[in-house]
Design a protein around this motif. Structure first.
Motif, PDB file in Angstrom:
ATOM      1  N   SER A 273       0.831  -1.212   0.000  1.00 19.47           N
ATOM      2  CA  SER A 273       0.000   0.000   0.000  1.00 19.47           C
ATOM      3  C   SER A 273       0.863   1.259   0.000  1.00 19.47           C
ATOM      4  O   SER A 273       0.459   2.300  -0.520  1.00 19.47           O
ATOM      5  CB  SER A 273      -0.957   0.007   1.196  1.00 19.47           C
ATOM      6  N   GLY A 274       2.075   1.171   0.550  1.00 20.17           N
ATOM      7  CA  GLY A 274       2.976   2.328   0.554  1.00 20.17           C
ATOM      8  C   GLY A 274       3.260   2.813  -0.867  1.00 20.17           C
ATOM      9  O   GLY A 274       3.392   4.016  -1.108  1.00 20.17           O
ATOM     10  N   ALA A 275       3.305   1.878  -1.827  1.00 19.93           N
ATOM     11  CA  ALA A 275       3.595   2.256  -3.217  1.00 19.93           C
ATOM     12  C   ALA A 275       2.495   3.169  -3.767  1.00 19.93           C
ATOM     13  O   ALA A 275       2.760   4.050  -4.585  1.00 19.93           O
ATOM     14  CB  ALA A 275       3.723   1.004  -4.082  1.00 19.93           C
ATOM     15  N   LEU A 276       1.262   2.969  -3.295  1.00 19.91           N
ATOM     16  CA  LEU A 276       0.151   3.808  -3.765  1.00 19.91           C
ATOM     17  C   LEU A 276       0.287   5.230  -3.200  1.00 19.91           C
ATOM     18  O   LEU A 276       0.151   6.213  -3.922  1.00 19.91           O
ATOM     19  CB  LEU A 276      -1.182   3.186  -3.336  1.00 19.91           C
ATOM     20  N   TYR A 277       0.569   5.303  -1.875  1.00 15.96           N
ATOM     21  CA  TYR A 277       0.771   6.631  -1.271  1.00 15.96           C
ATOM     22  C   TYR A 277       1.977   7.320  -1.909  1.00 15.96           C
ATOM     23  O   TYR A 277       1.960   8.524  -2.171  1.00 15.96           O
ATOM     24  CB  TYR A 277       0.946   6.506   0.255  1.00 15.96           C
ATOM     25  N   ARG A 278       3.019   6.548  -2.165  1.00 21.53           N
ATOM     26  CA  ARG A 278       4.215   7.115  -2.803  1.00 21.53           C
ATOM     27  C   ARG A 278       3.889   7.653  -4.201  1.00 21.53           C
ATOM     28  O   ARG A 278       4.435   8.680  -4.623  1.00 21.53           O
ATOM     29  CB  ARG A 278       5.320   6.049  -2.908  1.00 21.53           C
TER      30      ARG A 278
ATOM     31  N   LEU B 297      -2.210  -0.780  -9.561  1.00 19.04           N
ATOM     32  CA  LEU B 297      -1.317  -1.908  -9.294  1.00 19.04           C
ATOM     33  C   LEU B 297      -1.666  -2.974 -10.324  1.00 19.04           C
ATOM     34  O   LEU B 297      -2.833  -3.312 -10.494  1.00 19.04           O
ATOM     35  CB  LEU B 297      -1.559  -2.458  -7.892  1.00 19.04           C
ATOM     36  N   ALA B 298      -0.651  -3.474 -11.014  1.00 16.86           N
ATOM     37  CA  ALA B 298      -0.910  -4.500 -12.033  1.00 16.86           C
ATOM     38  C   ALA B 298       0.088  -5.630 -11.830  1.00 16.86           C
ATOM     39  O   ALA B 298       1.002  -5.525 -10.999  1.00 16.86           O
ATOM     40  CB  ALA B 298      -0.745  -3.882 -13.412  1.00 16.86           C
ATOM     41  N   LEU B 299      -0.102  -6.699 -12.590  1.00 12.19           N
ATOM     42  CA  LEU B 299       0.880  -7.788 -12.512  1.00 12.19           C
ATOM     43  C   LEU B 299       1.779  -7.717 -13.743  1.00 12.19           C
ATOM     44  O   LEU B 299       1.293  -7.590 -14.870  1.00 12.19           O
ATOM     45  CB  LEU B 299       0.169  -9.142 -12.454  1.00 12.19           C
ATOM     46  N   GLY B 300       3.090  -7.769 -13.520  1.00 11.98           N
ATOM     47  CA  GLY B 300       4.038  -7.730 -14.632  1.00 11.98           C
ATOM     48  C   GLY B 300       4.125  -9.096 -15.317  1.00 11.98           C
ATOM     49  O   GLY B 300       3.472 -10.059 -14.887  1.00 11.98           O
TER      50      GLY B 300
ATOM     51  N   THR C 223       3.774  -1.077  -9.943  1.00 16.91           N
ATOM     52  CA  THR C 223       2.980   0.130  -9.709  1.00 16.91           C
ATOM     53  C   THR C 223       3.026   0.968 -10.980  1.00 16.91           C
ATOM     54  O   THR C 223       4.115   1.278 -11.472  1.00 16.91           O
ATOM     55  CB  THR C 223       3.568   0.936  -8.530  1.00 16.91           C
ATOM     56  N   LEU C 224       1.840   1.319 -11.497  1.00 18.42           N
ATOM     57  CA  LEU C 224       1.778   2.090 -12.741  1.00 18.42           C
ATOM     58  C   LEU C 224       1.169   3.461 -12.478  1.00 18.42           C
ATOM     59  O   LEU C 224       0.111   3.569 -11.848  1.00 18.42           O
ATOM     60  CB  LEU C 224       0.903   1.360 -13.768  1.00 18.42           C
TER      61      LEU C 224
ATOM     62  N   PRO D 255       5.558   2.166 -15.438  1.00 16.29           N
ATOM     63  CA  PRO D 255       6.053   1.617 -14.173  1.00 16.29           C
ATOM     64  C   PRO D 255       6.883   2.651 -13.401  1.00 16.29           C
ATOM     65  O   PRO D 255       7.742   3.322 -13.991  1.00 16.29           O
ATOM     66  CB  PRO D 255       6.944   0.436 -14.608  1.00 16.29           C
ATOM     67  N   VAL D 256       6.614   2.794 -12.102  1.00 21.12           N
ATOM     68  CA  VAL D 256       7.280   3.850 -11.326  1.00 21.12           C
ATOM     69  C   VAL D 256       8.009   3.316 -10.093  1.00 21.12           C
ATOM     70  O   VAL D 256       8.467   4.101  -9.267  1.00 21.12           O
ATOM     71  CB  VAL D 256       6.267   4.936 -10.874  1.00 21.12           C
ATOM     72  N   ASP D 257       8.115   1.993  -9.962  1.00 17.87           N
ATOM     73  CA  ASP D 257       8.626   1.473  -8.688  1.00 17.87           C
ATOM     74  C   ASP D 257      10.012   2.009  -8.293  1.00 17.87           C
ATOM     75  O   ASP D 257      10.282   2.210  -7.115  1.00 17.87           O
ATOM     76  CB  ASP D 257       8.560  -0.061  -8.671  1.00 17.87           C
ATOM     77  N   GLU D 258      10.867   2.283  -9.295  1.00 15.92           N
ATOM     78  CA  GLU D 258      12.187   2.867  -8.980  1.00 15.92           C
ATOM     79  C   GLU D 258      12.029   4.328  -8.548  1.00 15.92           C
ATOM     80  O   GLU D 258      12.615   4.760  -7.564  1.00 15.92           O
ATOM     81  CB  GLU D 258      13.067   2.856 -10.239  1.00 15.92           C
ATOM     82  N   LEU D 259      11.200   5.054  -9.315  1.00 19.66           N
ATOM     83  CA  LEU D 259      11.092   6.512  -9.137  1.00 19.66           C
ATOM     84  C   LEU D 259      10.452   6.923  -7.814  1.00 19.66           C
ATOM     85  O   LEU D 259      10.682   8.029  -7.331  1.00 19.66           O
ATOM     86  CB  LEU D 259      10.248   7.112 -10.282  1.00 19.66           C
ATOM     87  N   ILE D 260       9.634   6.033  -7.234  1.00 17.01           N
ATOM     88  CA  ILE D 260       8.894   6.432  -6.024  1.00 17.01           C
ATOM     89  C   ILE D 260       9.632   6.075  -4.739  1.00 17.01           C
ATOM     90  O   ILE D 260       9.093   6.259  -3.652  1.00 17.01           O
ATOM     91  CB  ILE D 260       7.468   5.816  -5.997  1.00 17.01           C
TER      92      ILE D 260
END
Ligand code: C5P
Length: 235
Positions: free
Chosen positions: A35-40, A70-73, A80-81, A86-91
Motif C-alpha cells: 500500500s505504501g507504493a500507492l501513497y508514494r 497496481l498491475a501484474l508484470g 505500480t503504474l 512503471p514507477v517502482d524505482e522513481l517512487i
C-alpha cells in the motif's frame, strides 16, 4: 467479512516488512499488496507537478487527471503504474518518502486510495502491507502481523538500501546519509503514528513480530507457521 483470505502486515518504515510480506506472499502463493507504493505514487505526482503538499483542492484535481494502478508484470509480480508507466524505482527516493508521509495525513488521499487497496488483485489471497492494513483497511483479515525493530537497526537498514545505489560513496557522504536517515526515520515515525486518520498502530488482534534479533529467514518461518496454524496455507 472478506471474500478472500487476507493477511495484513503493518509496521514502521525500515522494519523489513516489505521483504517479509513479499516472501510470505510468494511462499504461500498469494499476491503482495504494497500500500505504501500507492501513497508514494500520489506524492510522486504532487512533486512532479510542484504542488503544495497541503493544498487538498490542488491534489484532488491533480488525481482526477492521472491514474494510479497496481498491475501484474510479465513475471507475475506486482508493478505500480502511474498513467500506465512503471514507477517502482522513481517512487523510492528520499524526497518521495518525505513527501509521502506529508500527503498521507490527508483524508482525501486516504479515501481516494481505499478502492485501490480493497479491490486489488481480485479473487486472489493477499498479503497486504502498510500502516493501517489490520486496523482500517482490512479489519476482518484472517491473520494480522505487526512488525517491530529497534530504531538503530532500522536506520542501518535504510542506509544500506541507499548505499546500494551509491556503492562508491565517500566516508563523508556515508556520514551525511546516516544523519539524514536518523532525521528521516524519526520524522516519518512521529508523523505516521501521530496523525489523526489511520495512524500507524498495532491492531488489538495482531501478532507482534520482533524482527531485530532474528534473521529474516527465521522471522519468515514464524510468520509462515502462524499462517499454517490458522489453516491459511494450502498444501
Ligand atoms: O511502506 P512505505 O515506507 O513505502 O510507505 C511510505 C509512506 O506511506 C509511509 O511513511 C506512510 O506515510 C504512508 N503510508 C500510509 N499508510 C499505508 C502505507 C503507507 O500512510 N497503509
Amino acid at each position: 467479512m472478506n471474500d478472500r483470505v487476507i493477511i495484513t502486515v503493518d509496521g514502521a518504515s525500515g522494519t523489513g516488512k516489505t521483504t517479509l510480506s513479499k516472501l510470505l506472499a510468494e511462499k504461500i502463493g498469494f499476491q503482495h499488496l504494497n500500500s505504501g507504493a500507492l501513497y508514494r505514487s500520489v506524492a510522486y505526482l504532487c512533486l512532479q507537478e510542484g504542488l503544495d503538499l497541503s493544498d487538498q483542492d490542488a491534489i484532488l484535481q491533480m488525481l482526477s487527471r492521472h491514474s494510479i494502478k497496481l498491475a501484474l508484470g510479465a513475471d507475475g509480480l506486482p508493478v505500480t503504474l502511474v498513467d500506465g508507466n512503471p514507477v517502482d524505482e522513481l517512487i523510492r527516493t528520499p524526497e518521495v518518502s518525505e513527501a509521502t508521509s506529508k500527503i498521507s495525513v490527508l483524508k482525501l488521499v486516504r479515501d481516494y486510495l481505499v478502492p485501490h487497496q480493497r479491490d486489488a488483485f481480485p479473487g486472489c489471497g493477499m498479503v497486504a502491507e502498510g500502516r493501517d492494513m489490520g486496523t482500517v483497511m482490512f479489519p476482518d483479515a484472517q491473520l494480522k502481523f505487526f512488525i517491530t525493530v529497534d530504531q538503530d537497526t532500522r536506520i542501518a537498514r535504510r542506509l544500506a538500501q541507499l548505499l546500494e545505489k551509491e556503492p562508491n560513496a565517500s566516508p563523508e557522504r556515508v556520514n551525511e546519509l546516516k544523519s539524514q536517515m536518523k532525521i528521516e526515520v524519526a520524522d516519518r515515525d512521529s508523523r505516521d503514528s501521530q496523525r489523526e486518520i489511520a495512524p500507524l498502530k498495532q491492531a488489538q488482534d495482531a501478532l507482534v513480530i520482533d524482527n531485530s534479533a532474528q534473521t529474516l529467514t527465521q522471522t519468515l518461518e514464524n510468520m509462515y507457521d502462524a499462517a499454517s496454524k490458522r489453516g491459511l496455507v494450502k498444501n
